[in-house]
Design a protein around this motif. Structure first.
Motif, PDB file in Angstrom:
ATOM      1  N   ARG A  13       0.829  -1.192   0.000  1.00  0.00           N
ATOM      2  CA  ARG A  13       0.000   0.000   0.000  1.00  0.00           C
ATOM      3  C   ARG A  13       0.871   1.252   0.000  1.00  0.00           C
ATOM      4  O   ARG A  13       2.072   1.189   0.269  1.00  0.00           O
ATOM      5  CB  ARG A  13      -0.916   0.021   1.233  1.00  0.00           C
ATOM      6  N   TRP A  40     -13.680  -1.006  -8.153  1.00  0.00           N
ATOM      7  CA  TRP A  40     -12.569  -0.354  -7.447  1.00  0.00           C
ATOM      8  C   TRP A  40     -11.196  -0.925  -7.830  1.00  0.00           C
ATOM      9  O   TRP A  40     -10.199  -0.642  -7.151  1.00  0.00           O
ATOM     10  CB  TRP A  40     -12.743  -0.515  -5.931  1.00  0.00           C
ATOM     11  N   ALA A 114      -4.113   3.168  -4.397  1.00  0.00           N
ATOM     12  CA  ALA A 114      -3.823   2.923  -2.987  1.00  0.00           C
ATOM     13  C   ALA A 114      -3.059   1.638  -2.741  1.00  0.00           C
ATOM     14  O   ALA A 114      -2.287   1.550  -1.783  1.00  0.00           O
ATOM     15  CB  ALA A 114      -5.135   2.882  -2.194  1.00  0.00           C
ATOM     16  N   TRP A 147      -5.590  -1.292  -6.947  1.00  0.00           N
ATOM     17  CA  TRP A 147      -6.759  -0.960  -6.138  1.00  0.00           C
ATOM     18  C   TRP A 147      -6.895   0.566  -6.008  1.00  0.00           C
ATOM     19  O   TRP A 147      -5.910   1.275  -5.754  1.00  0.00           O
ATOM     20  CB  TRP A 147      -6.639  -1.585  -4.742  1.00  0.00           C
ATOM     21  N   GLU A 149      -8.961   3.991  -4.383  1.00  0.00           N
ATOM     22  CA  GLU A 149      -9.711   4.502  -3.238  1.00  0.00           C
ATOM     23  C   GLU A 149     -10.021   5.976  -3.465  1.00  0.00           C
ATOM     24  O   GLU A 149      -9.432   6.612  -4.351  1.00  0.00           O
ATOM     25  CB  GLU A 149      -8.915   4.320  -1.939  1.00  0.00           C
ATOM     26  N   GLU A 150     -10.946   6.505  -2.643  1.00  0.00           N
ATOM     27  CA  GLU A 150     -11.345   7.918  -2.696  1.00  0.00           C
ATOM     28  C   GLU A 150     -11.817   8.298  -4.105  1.00  0.00           C
ATOM     29  O   GLU A 150     -11.425   9.332  -4.656  1.00  0.00           O
ATOM     30  CB  GLU A 150     -10.189   8.826  -2.254  1.00  0.00           C
TER      31      GLU A 150
END
Length: 370
Positions: A13, A40, A114, A147, A149-150
């Motif tokens: 990550r 996602w 991410a 992946w 995110e946000e």
């Protein structure tokens, strides 16, 4: 860092939130699944061109660790992936909108990269993640998952195509930030794109009307039957048939080596009439008569003569083909013989050698042609 080290340490990550914005192209309808149905994860591949007999193939890509934690501006390309339509239909029962409905050549969303994992170090790849390899999907989407995110979906912003993971044009960044702000504040809401209607049920074609019933047998008028008078008189023999070629000229029959059963001129016919006869083999009668005379002269002594000597005595025709088969005949032949035919008796030793004798001068005869 090698791939083995990445697989060994598991998903990695981001450790620091970045502020850079990178161009990330995505084919339709994957962009629609990401903006309208909560997808996602991305599976990025490159295509290797064919070389040295190896067909072209696709291979997955790891993102550079330097962009982990930064923003990806999702760009909907003009490409429309037909396989994605089948995957969305079987895995999620989603019917993707048509290509002329979804926006193309535009930025449609912003998301942070991410995390990155592989199929060998992430248990989500074994059917646990609905966007990686769900139970109903026709295939696994890839081996390396990016992946996101946000995620923020904003009003599409038309822009020119750019290289993957290159910096977004600095002149577009203020407009992108403004559209992201409007979307976060709820002032702009994503459009709802119509999906294709279900295919109409095809009504079966009406059956053709049945044929009209046939009239009763007693109402059918049969034509009167006419009997032709019988004629039992003998049929006269057919005369000489002359076969014409393509342009009306008499066609020359092909030369064959069959035995002589062809119609011949009468035995007592004058020589002038014999020379005017058209032979089936196409050889002039004068040439056949001369060859037969040479064979009779050779066999006049009554002694057996080798096949090669008889063949040499007969000679060749104008095309260089031997005349031996056309001027000799065995006693087994029926009917009158042509004037240029010489009756011969053939004897052999059973080992492939044979001798010719004039008819009546030898008691042995195998009944065959030389």
């Amino acid at each position: 860092m090698s791939v083995h080290d990445i697989n060994a340490r598991g998903p990695y990550r981001f450790t620091r939130a970045g502020r850079d914005v990178y161009h990330m192209p995505l084919a339709r309808p994957w962009s629609w699944a990401l903006t309208h149905h909560g997808m996602w994860s991305l599976f990025v591949t490159d295509q290797e061109p064919a070389h040295q007999g190896v067909p072209d193939r696709r291979f997955p890509l790891h993102p550079p660790e330097s962009i982990l934690g930064h923003w990806l501006a999702i760009y909907a390309t003009a490409e429309y992936d037909g396989d994605a339509v089948q995957w969305l239909r079987k895995a999620h029962s989603l019917e993707a909108p048509a290509g002329d409905v979804l926006p193309a050549g535009s930025y449609v969303a912003m998301a942070r990269l991410a995390e990155v994992s592989t199929i060998g170090n992430d248990s989500r790849s074994f059917g646990r993640d609905p966007w990686w390899s769900p139970a109903g999907s026709p295939y696994c989407r890839g081996t390396i998952a990016w992946w996101l995110e946000e995620m923020v979906v904003f009003e599409p912003l038309r822009a020119a195509q750019a290289g993957r993971l290159t910096y977004v044009d600095q002149e577009l960044l203020p407009e992108l930030r403004e559209r992201v702000r409007l979307a976060r504040d709820g002032i702009w809401r994503p459009d709802v794109y119509p999906v294709p209607l279900a295919l109409p049920l095809l009504a079966p074609e009406p059956a053709p009307p049945p044929p009209p019933p046939a009239p009763p047998q007693h109402q059918v008028r049969q034509p009167p039957r006419r009997e032709l008078p019988a004629n039992d008189s003998p049929v006269p023999p057919m005369g000489l048939v002359q076969q014409l070629g393509l342009f009306g000229a008499p066609e020359t029959p092909a030369d064959t080596t069959r035995s002589s059963t062809e119609p011949t001129a009468p035995a007592d016919a004058p020589l002038v009439e014999v020379l005017d006869v058209t032979t089936p083999c196409g050889t002039p009668p004068s040439l056949l008569m001369a060859a037969a005379a040479r064979v009779r002269e050779l066999l006049a002594d009554g002694a057996p003569h080798d096949f090669r000597a008889v063949m040499a005595a007969a000679g060749n025709d104008l095309k260089g083909r031997p005349l031996h088969y056309r001027v000799t005949a065995c006693p087994v032949e029926r009917g009158p013989l042509a004037p240029w035919k010489v009756l011969v008796t053939v004897t052999g030793d059973g080992q492939g050698r044979c001798w010719h004798t004039a008819r009546g001068m030898s008691a042995e005869n195998n009944g065959g042609m030389s």
